[in-house]
Design an enzyme around this catalytic site. Sequence first.
Site, PDB file in Angstrom:
ATOM      1  N   LYS A  63      19.468  34.121   7.106  1.00 48.40           N
ATOM      2  CA  LYS A  63      20.046  32.975   6.396  1.00 48.40           C
ATOM      3  C   LYS A  63      20.290  31.801   7.351  1.00 48.40           C
ATOM      4  O   LYS A  63      20.298  30.643   6.934  1.00 48.40           O
ATOM      5  CB  LYS A  63      21.352  33.376   5.710  1.00 48.40           C
ATOM      6  CG  LYS A  63      21.147  34.380   4.570  1.00 48.40           C
ATOM      7  CD  LYS A  63      22.461  34.986   4.098  1.00 48.40           C
ATOM      8  CE  LYS A  63      22.248  35.969   2.940  1.00 48.40           C
ATOM      9  NZ  LYS A  63      23.469  36.707   2.589  1.00 48.40           N
ATOM     10  N   TYR A  69      12.660  35.090  -0.267  1.00 48.39           N
ATOM     11  CA  TYR A  69      13.967  35.568   0.231  1.00 48.39           C
ATOM     12  C   TYR A  69      13.909  37.057   0.625  1.00 48.39           C
ATOM     13  O   TYR A  69      14.387  37.451   1.683  1.00 48.39           O
ATOM     14  CB  TYR A  69      15.046  35.320  -0.836  1.00 48.39           C
ATOM     15  CG  TYR A  69      16.387  35.931  -0.495  1.00 48.39           C
ATOM     16  CD1 TYR A  69      17.222  35.360   0.460  1.00 48.39           C
ATOM     17  CD2 TYR A  69      16.805  37.116  -1.110  1.00 48.39           C
ATOM     18  CE1 TYR A  69      18.443  35.939   0.787  1.00 48.39           C
ATOM     19  CE2 TYR A  69      18.033  37.696  -0.787  1.00 48.39           C
ATOM     20  CZ  TYR A  69      18.846  37.100   0.160  1.00 48.39           C
ATOM     21  OH  TYR A  69      20.044  37.689   0.491  1.00 48.39           O
ATOM     22  N   TYR A  87      30.799  36.943   6.293  1.00 48.72           N
ATOM     23  CA  TYR A  87      31.169  37.054   4.879  1.00 48.72           C
ATOM     24  C   TYR A  87      32.656  36.747   4.666  1.00 48.72           C
ATOM     25  O   TYR A  87      33.193  35.836   5.286  1.00 48.72           O
ATOM     26  CB  TYR A  87      30.810  38.439   4.309  1.00 48.72           C
ATOM     27  CG  TYR A  87      29.449  38.940   4.727  1.00 48.72           C
ATOM     28  CD1 TYR A  87      28.306  38.205   4.408  1.00 48.72           C
ATOM     29  CD2 TYR A  87      29.294  40.118   5.435  1.00 48.72           C
ATOM     30  CE1 TYR A  87      27.048  38.662   4.782  1.00 48.72           C
ATOM     31  CE2 TYR A  87      28.042  40.572   5.809  1.00 48.72           C
ATOM     32  CZ  TYR A  87      26.929  39.840   5.484  1.00 48.72           C
ATOM     33  OH  TYR A  87      25.709  40.283   5.851  1.00 48.72           O
ATOM     34  N   VAL A 124      23.026  43.445   6.823  1.00 53.86           N
ATOM     35  CA  VAL A 124      23.244  44.835   6.436  1.00 53.86           C
ATOM     36  C   VAL A 124      22.281  45.823   7.126  1.00 53.86           C
ATOM     37  O   VAL A 124      22.401  47.023   6.961  1.00 53.86           O
ATOM     38  CB  VAL A 124      23.214  45.051   4.892  1.00 53.86           C
ATOM     39  CG1 VAL A 124      24.398  44.376   4.227  1.00 53.86           C
ATOM     40  CG2 VAL A 124      21.903  44.596   4.283  1.00 53.86           C
ATOM     41  N   SER A 183      20.631  39.513   6.354  1.00 52.79           N
ATOM     42  CA  SER A 183      21.332  38.232   6.151  1.00 52.79           C
ATOM     43  C   SER A 183      21.286  37.300   7.347  1.00 52.79           C
ATOM     44  O   SER A 183      21.598  36.117   7.205  1.00 52.79           O
ATOM     45  CB  SER A 183      22.792  38.490   5.815  1.00 52.79           C
ATOM     46  OG  SER A 183      22.939  38.674   4.435  1.00 52.79           O
TER      47      SER A 183
HETATM   48  N1  GLN Z   1      18.749  41.426   1.767  1.00 60.86           N
HETATM   49  C1  GLN Z   1      20.142  41.646   1.590  1.00 60.86           C
HETATM   50  C2  GLN Z   1      20.567  41.285   0.172  1.00 60.86           C
HETATM   51  O1  GLN Z   1      20.100  40.307  -0.319  1.00 60.86           O
HETATM   52  C3  GLN Z   1      20.880  40.838   2.592  1.00 60.86           C
HETATM   53  C4  GLN Z   1      22.368  41.042   2.513  1.00 60.86           C
HETATM   54  C5  GLN Z   1      23.072  41.144   3.818  1.00 60.86           C
HETATM   55  O2  GLN Z   1      22.515  41.372   4.896  1.00 60.86           O
HETATM   56  N2  GLN Z   1      24.357  41.004   3.722  1.00 60.86           N
HETATM   57  O3  GLN Z   1      21.343  41.950  -0.460  1.00 60.86           O
END
Ligand code: GLN
Length: 300
Positions: free
Chosen positions: A64, A184, A236, A254, A61
């Site tokens: 992003k 993505y 988050y 994650v 993430s």
């Molecule tokens: N690639 C992960 C997903 O889309 C990214 C989520 C994350 O790092 N919170 O679920």
Amino acid sequence: MQKILEEVVEENRPLAKRGRVASYIPALAKADPNHLGICIVDVNGDIYKIGDADVKFTIQSISKVISLMLALIDNGEKVFEKVGREGTEDPFNTLYKLDFPHIEKPVNPMINAGAIATTAQIKGDKFGRILELIRRITGNADIDYSREVYLSEKATGEKNRAIAHLMKARGIIEEDPEEILDHYFKQCSIEVTACDLAKIAVFIANGCSGLESYGKIDRKTLSRNLLAIMTIGGMYNVSGQYAAQVGVPSKSGVGGGIMAAVPGRMGIGVFSPPLDENGNSIAGCAIMKSLSDRLDLSIF
Ligand code: GLN
């Protein structure tokens, strides 16, 4: 600084045992829960690191932030016609509100829906440009993505697929959802180290100075948007609590990484794979709190 890093690692290492490495993307379950590293790069370019700061892991993430950077460069603040910039108590992979008739767009670019809607707005080869920008900012031309994690995520990404198709149905994205998802999944699979994250963070902390072109946005507006959106959504649904306790614009992934930008001072990269129930690195968050307390990093 080195002594502080040693103490902070010593104090917080045991916490990693309370978390679990991500397993909903099968390839991530192979992560070594004992890995732990911190890297700090200050605005003068001085680097301090400890532990597994040069071990590679997937950015997840944290990518992003980079896709938001490019979408803003390409479109300016028009980006926010398709994605909001407000906080949320919903988890990163939330879907249900996108089906409410009065909801016009995902709440922010740091949840999966918002990130997919952000990547959709990048012009040209979306993934190629994200990878290129990360290489340029870090000065590390060897950065690439993990084919294994990408394929694992693509094979199991039904929730993200549902999110993208629902957004297509709602007119939030216009292109083929599968194509955007492919970009993505690849951007999430880019492999970085804690030191790479610290370099991206110090670039943002330093007002995004040094890019050749800012396209449709000036660099001050760019860095303010990135810092603000990391603050309201980077951790988050616990971003508010983290803001009160740590007070540094940050983004987690994650894969176990946290990227933290201390405006005008430094960038920090932390890596420890075991996660808490929200998907944040459990030792990573505690390390950020210790660093914030000792180095007086809170912006509030
Ligand atoms: N690639 C992960 C997903 O889309 C990214 C989520 C994350 O790092 N919170 O679920």
